[in-house]
Design a protein around this motif. Structure first.
Motif, PDB file in Angstrom:
ATOM      1  N   ALA A   1       0.833  -1.208   0.000  1.00 54.95           N
ATOM      2  CA  ALA A   1       0.000   0.000   0.000  1.00 54.95           C
ATOM      3  C   ALA A   1       0.864   1.254   0.000  1.00 54.95           C
ATOM      4  N   LEU A   2       1.894   1.277   0.847  1.00 53.44           N
ATOM      5  CA  LEU A   2       2.774   2.450   0.899  1.00 53.44           C
ATOM      6  C   LEU A   2       3.617   2.568  -0.356  1.00 53.44           C
ATOM      7  N   ARG A   3       4.019   1.433  -0.923  1.00 53.71           N
ATOM      8  CA  ARG A   3       4.781   1.472  -2.174  1.00 53.71           C
ATOM      9  C   ARG A   3       3.947   2.091  -3.289  1.00 53.71           C
ATOM     10  N   SER A   4       2.694   1.676  -3.404  1.00 52.60           N
ATOM     11  CA  SER A   4       1.806   2.225  -4.429  1.00 52.60           C
ATOM     12  C   SER A   4       1.538   3.711  -4.183  1.00 52.60           C
ATOM     13  N   PHE A   5       1.313   4.053  -2.923  1.00 50.12           N
ATOM     14  CA  PHE A   5       1.125   5.465  -2.575  1.00 50.12           C
ATOM     15  C   PHE A   5       2.316   6.296  -3.052  1.00 50.12           C
ATOM     16  N   GLY A   6       3.527   5.844  -2.741  1.00 52.28           N
ATOM     17  CA  GLY A   6       4.718   6.600  -3.105  1.00 52.28           C
ATOM     18  C   GLY A   6       4.903   6.742  -4.603  1.00 52.28           C
TER      19      GLY A   6
END
Length: 338
Positions: free
Chosen positions: A209-214
């Motif tokens: 989720a954080l990877r996609s957000f970034g």
């Protein structure tokens, strides 16, 4: 002649990085101490040149994202501070290298390091900062975090080479351009966001989720920068408005205006971008053509699209102050064009 950007339709709000700043200020104080310590060297030029860029007024958004992403999952160690410092050094190194490749004279309203100390010193100090970043990553002791950031360093370098391949090439497609900025800009945002939950030992779903957000925040951020080069102010942009045009950069507003233009208009773009006929009069005409074909507004529309993907990536996560602050960052990045 100016460019009027009508961005009210569908705009969520101005957004702010202040909540993120407040949540990370104590950790950022430790990051800044570590930055000063690791930028030191017995070679006099290294700390002098590094300090010039480090103190030049950047928001340090990427390391703050790393800190918030770790805090979100209750991390209480020191690893996130070290990783945030490494992220900032990687970013600083890429700025030094970018300014040499792009032959830029101004960075955040100040002379670039290459204009003061020369290209060779800028490249070599950038390499030094990358080396220091990797030494600190090793100190953290997380092989997965090291893998993520080292992979990002390789992708960023690939993006720089890809950009050389599309330089002054008006036949560049939108997909090709997005691939460049995904590598050049979004890769570091993605890594900065992902190493936070990694060091906090969060689940794989949370890391994804954080990877996609970034990734999507980085794409939105760069597209807004592209639009600002034609519709912003020098004081906000940190460089002269129109610098991308004068340097012959083929960014998304140019790609859209070129593809939507008449035969005569495309001939103008070829003279301006490929043959370096890019004086002030040509810039004014370029702005007019972008307005005519909606190129800047549509670039912002693309940025909003990636911003929504970033928002959706975070949506399933537990509600925390850090999550709310990262939502605000999305709106802030896009609202820079108002």
């Amino acid at each position: 002649m100016g460019v009027v950007l009508n961005l009210e339709d569908g705009k969520r709000g101005a957004g702010s990085i202040e909540p993120l700043v407040a949540l990370t200020q104590d950790d950022m104080a430790r990051v800044n101490e570590l930055i000063l310590a690791k930028a030191g060297s017995d070679v006099e030029l290294i700390p002098e040149l590094a300090q010039h860029l480090i103190s030049s007024g950047g928001k340090r958004l990427r390391p703050m994202v790393t800190l918030a992403a770790a805090q979100m999952f209750g991390y209480e160690g020191e690893g996130h501070v070290k990783l945030a410092m490494a992220v900032e050094f990687m970013h600083t190194a890429t700025l030094l290298h970018d300014d040499v490749v792009d032959e830029s004279d101004l960075r955040r309203g100040r002379k670039t390091a290459r204009m003061i100390w020369g290209n060779q010193a800028s490249v070599l100090v950038g390499d030094y900062l990358l080396g220091q970043a990797f030494r600190v990553m090793v100190d953290v002791g997380s092989l997965e975090a090291l893998d993520i950031l080292s992979a990002a360093a390789s992708v960023i370098a690939e993006g720089e080479v890809m950009q050389l391949g599309v330089a002054k090439n008006l036949e560049t497609t939108e997909d090709e351009y997005l691939a460049v900025i995904k590598a050049k800009t979004a890769a570091l945002f993605s890594a900065a966001a992902e190493v936070g939950p990694v060091v906090a030992q969060a689940s794989r779903n949370d890391r994804a989720a954080l990877r996609s957000f970034g990734t999507n925040l980085g794409l939105a951020f760069q597209l807004v920068d592209d639009a600002l080069d034609y519709g912003g102010k020098s004081s906000d942009l940190g460089k002269n408005v129109g610098d991308d045009f004068r340097e012959g950069k083929v960014t998304l507003p140019v790609i859209l205006a070129y593809r939507r233009g008449s035969e005569d208009e495309r001939a103008f773009w070829k003279r301006s971008i490929e043959e370096n006929e890019c004086d002030d009069a040509a810039l004014q005409k370029a702005l007019g053509l972008m307005n005519k074909h909606g190129a800047i507004g549509d670039t912002i529309g693309r940025a909003r699209h990636f911003g929504e993907i970033a928002r959706d990536a975070l949506a399933p996560l537990k509600n925390t102050p850090q999550k709310a602050a990262l939502f605000d960052v999305i709106d802030f990045c896009i609202s820079r064009v108002t």
